[in-house]
Design an enzyme around this catalytic site. Sequence first.
Site, PDB file in Angstrom:
ATOM      1  CB  VAL A  16      -0.966  -0.008   1.213  1.00 43.22           C
ATOM      2  CG1 VAL A  16      -1.607   1.353   1.424  1.00 43.22           C
ATOM      3  CG2 VAL A  16      -2.041  -1.065   1.007  1.00 43.22           C
ATOM      4  CG  ASP A  35       9.431  -0.232   5.540  1.00 43.67           C
ATOM      5  OD1 ASP A  35       8.313  -0.317   4.993  1.00 43.67           O
ATOM      6  OD2 ASP A  35       9.835  -1.073   6.384  1.00 43.67           O
ATOM      7  CB  THR A 134      -7.257  -1.704   7.251  1.00 39.46           C
ATOM      8  OG1 THR A 134      -7.107  -1.570   5.845  1.00 39.46           O
ATOM      9  CG2 THR A 134      -8.685  -2.096   7.590  1.00 39.46           C
ATOM     10  CG  ASN A 238     -11.759  -5.537   2.725  1.00 41.38           C
ATOM     11  OD1 ASN A 238     -11.978  -5.240   1.550  1.00 41.38           O
ATOM     12  ND2 ASN A 238     -10.562  -5.436   3.267  1.00 41.38           N
ATOM     13  N   GLY A 287      -9.336 -15.511   1.044  1.00 40.81           N
ATOM     14  CA  GLY A 287      -8.170 -15.524   1.935  1.00 40.81           C
ATOM     15  C   GLY A 287      -7.419 -14.240   1.717  1.00 40.81           C
ATOM     16  CB  CYS A 290      -7.217  -7.303   3.138  1.00 35.34           C
ATOM     17  SG  CYS A 290      -5.823  -6.195   2.871  1.00 35.34           S
ATOM     18  CE  LYS A 293      -4.764  -6.621   7.630  1.00 33.04           C
ATOM     19  NZ  LYS A 293      -5.554  -5.443   7.888  1.00 33.04           N
TER      20      LYS A 293
HETATM   21  P1  NAD Z   1       2.955  -4.588   4.183  1.00 33.22           P
HETATM   22  O1  NAD Z   1       3.266  -5.561   5.228  1.00 33.22           O
HETATM   23  O2  NAD Z   1       3.191  -4.934   2.750  1.00 33.22           O
HETATM   24  O3  NAD Z   1       3.750  -3.224   4.445  1.00 33.22           O
HETATM   25  C1  NAD Z   1       3.821  -2.624   5.682  1.00 33.22           C
HETATM   26  C2  NAD Z   1       5.179  -1.969   5.785  1.00 33.22           C
HETATM   27  O4  NAD Z   1       5.216  -1.209   6.986  1.00 33.22           O
HETATM   28  C3  NAD Z   1       6.331  -2.967   5.870  1.00 33.22           C
HETATM   29  O5  NAD Z   1       7.282  -2.669   4.875  1.00 33.22           O
HETATM   30  C4  NAD Z   1       6.899  -2.766   7.269  1.00 33.22           C
HETATM   31  O6  NAD Z   1       8.288  -2.964   7.345  1.00 33.22           O
HETATM   32  C5  NAD Z   1       6.522  -1.315   7.533  1.00 33.22           C
HETATM   33  N1  NAD Z   1       6.480  -0.955   8.947  1.00 33.22           N
HETATM   34  C6  NAD Z   1       5.947  -1.646   9.988  1.00 33.22           C
HETATM   35  N2  NAD Z   1       6.114  -0.963  11.140  1.00 33.22           N
HETATM   36  C7  NAD Z   1       6.740   0.194  10.808  1.00 33.22           C
HETATM   37  C8  NAD Z   1       7.177   1.310  11.562  1.00 33.22           C
HETATM   38  N3  NAD Z   1       7.013   1.378  12.868  1.00 33.22           N
HETATM   39  N4  NAD Z   1       7.774   2.320  10.903  1.00 33.22           N
HETATM   40  C9  NAD Z   1       7.960   2.260   9.563  1.00 33.22           C
HETATM   41  N5  NAD Z   1       7.574   1.215   8.795  1.00 33.22           N
HETATM   42  C10 NAD Z   1       6.977   0.198   9.418  1.00 33.22           C
HETATM   43  O7  NAD Z   1       1.449  -4.166   4.411  1.00 33.22           O
HETATM   44  P2  NAD Z   1       0.401  -3.681   3.311  1.00 33.22           P
HETATM   45  O8  NAD Z   1      -0.168  -4.852   2.627  1.00 33.22           O
HETATM   46  O9  NAD Z   1       0.996  -2.584   2.537  1.00 33.22           O
HETATM   47  O10 NAD Z   1      -0.750  -3.107   4.274  1.00 33.22           O
HETATM   48  C11 NAD Z   1      -0.612  -1.895   4.958  1.00 33.22           C
HETATM   49  C12 NAD Z   1      -1.972  -1.495   5.496  1.00 33.22           C
HETATM   50  O11 NAD Z   1      -2.877  -1.282   4.398  1.00 33.22           O
HETATM   51  C13 NAD Z   1      -2.642  -2.547   6.378  1.00 33.22           C
HETATM   52  O12 NAD Z   1      -3.377  -1.912   7.368  1.00 33.22           O
HETATM   53  C14 NAD Z   1      -3.580  -3.266   5.394  1.00 33.22           C
HETATM   54  O13 NAD Z   1      -4.682  -3.846   6.058  1.00 33.22           O
HETATM   55  C15 NAD Z   1      -4.020  -2.118   4.533  1.00 33.22           C
HETATM   56  N6  NAD Z   1      -4.446  -2.524   3.188  1.00 33.22           N
HETATM   57  C16 NAD Z   1      -3.739  -3.454   2.513  1.00 33.22           C
HETATM   58  C17 NAD Z   1      -4.147  -3.805   1.211  1.00 33.22           C
HETATM   59  C18 NAD Z   1      -3.408  -4.853   0.442  1.00 33.22           C
HETATM   60  O14 NAD Z   1      -3.957  -5.335  -0.559  1.00 33.22           O
HETATM   61  N7  NAD Z   1      -2.201  -5.229   0.832  1.00 33.22           N
HETATM   62  C19 NAD Z   1      -5.274  -3.197   0.644  1.00 33.22           C
HETATM   63  C20 NAD Z   1      -5.946  -2.237   1.382  1.00 33.22           C
HETATM   64  C21 NAD Z   1      -5.531  -1.909   2.651  1.00 33.22           C
END
Ligand code: NAD
Length: 461
Positions: A16, A35, A134, A238, A287, A290, A293
């Site tokens: 994201v 990150d 989220t 979702n 599955g 997203c 959870k």
């Molecule tokens: P991800 O795991 O791919 O990425 C999260 C990133 O955050 C990682 O690179 C991690 O190292 C970093 N991170 C964690 N703690 C940190 C901190 N304290 N400081 C800096 N960086 C930190 O996750 P994602 O799939 O991108 O999802 C992120 C959010 O978006 C979640 O809440 C998810 O539910 C939501 N979301 C995801 C999707 C999807 O399809 N992946 C779609 C919509 C919403």
Amino acid sequence: MPIEIFEVGVIGAGYVGLATGACLAHLGHRVTCLDIDEERVTSLVEGRVPFHEPGLEELVARTALAGRLSFAGTEGLAGVVRGADVVFIAVGTPQGDDGSADLSNVESVARQVGSALAGPAPRERPLVVVNKSTVPVGSGDYVSGLIREGAGGEDVADFLVASNPEFLREGSAVYDTLFPDRIVVGADSREPLETMRMLYEPIIGQTFPTEMDPRPKTTVPFVTTDLASAEMIKYASNAFLATKISFINEIANLCELTGADVSGVATGIGLDGRIGSRFLNPGIGWGGSCFPKDVAALRAAAREYGHEMPLLDATVTVNERQRGRVIQKLEQDLHTLRDKRIVLLGLSFKPNTDDLRGAPSIEIARALDDLGAKVVGYDPVAGKAAAKLLPALQVLFDPNDAIEGAHAVVVVTEWEEIRDLDPKKAASLMLEPKLVVDGRNALDPASWREAGILYRGFGRG
Ligand code: NAD
């Protein structure tokens, strides 16, 4: 009309955060993605996107070269926050032990943002801190409080919190970010809503090159609401989609008993504009990173309020049963699974991603291993990661090598490479009873049956 250029910080460079950052840079904004994972940052600085997401690496390269996208570790957070107009929080919010969203990443980031904002720092306009992760209803206010707390009792520079839930799909994250069905922004005052409208103006008005999308342009709906409602919109979306899949799975199961064909049924009901044809594909169920959870977090929130949600409970129960139906279908024709070579085709939770979070393949592989089967897997991109996650799974990198000597094949993820497999070749490589359980109804039953395969789909009469 020239767009207003913003300084943007994106904290969390995952699916994201990176898609958001690269797309905003593509639109002309100046973006820094931060990150906590140093390896990830190094990889991005070197121009490599550390996960599979079509088109993202090219966009990152292009915008970085243009000087609009850069990367830093969290040691750079304070500087980025102080210089930013908008800061996105896009860190992971995984499922906690009790099903609720684990907010520890968000909490830590909010405190760090607070500490960066401590002390009087005159700003032209307030910093907008945007929750893109989220997060449960109430998190916007919670984050506001944590930012103040992070400042350690000092004055805090002007900031306002907004919620901007994300709806992108892995596998088409760039497209979905640039051409979303809607943009939702929630805030409890007008100012952050206006800032976010300006930030997204090129998307809302589609005033940038649109060679990626041949559809006639209309403006993208920009939905503004309060913080709590924006947060709820994400979970409700979702939960609704998961329910839609569980619904068609129930119908598919009844189709199997009655002789109806769910493919035709799905077409017939999907053409009703009130229903819509998407998310009506039956099979092994939902599955991914997203749905499981987020549905769990919504149910946990309801429990907290003493509120029953029987429809969501059933959505989950039906989904769990669908996994069991894969095993049932295998047992029906193989009788025992012990020592049978069973191949899982597709391991990522959906095509065009390497993400294995919540992937049905993992659950199914574990169940088959418990039943004594020899489980083999193939995936165009997620093979290596799956092998690490599940040592009992033998991963092969060519689908025909995987199929060779198999008693049964399960289509778990409908990658193009898997849809396009040659049934005759597969039949020549497999052992009796040459069973194919098509967990995504992705194959053409007639051509697979003609090739001598015992084909079993879901709800296909
Ligand atoms: P991800 O795991 O791919 O990425 C999260 C990133 O955050 C990682 O690179 C991690 O190292 C970093 N991170 C964690 N703690 C940190 C901190 N304290 N400081 C800096 N960086 C930190 O996750 P994602 O799939 O991108 O999802 C992120 C959010 O978006 C979640 O809440 C998810 O539910 C939501 N979301 C995801 C999707 C999807 O399809 N992946 C779609 C919509 C919403």
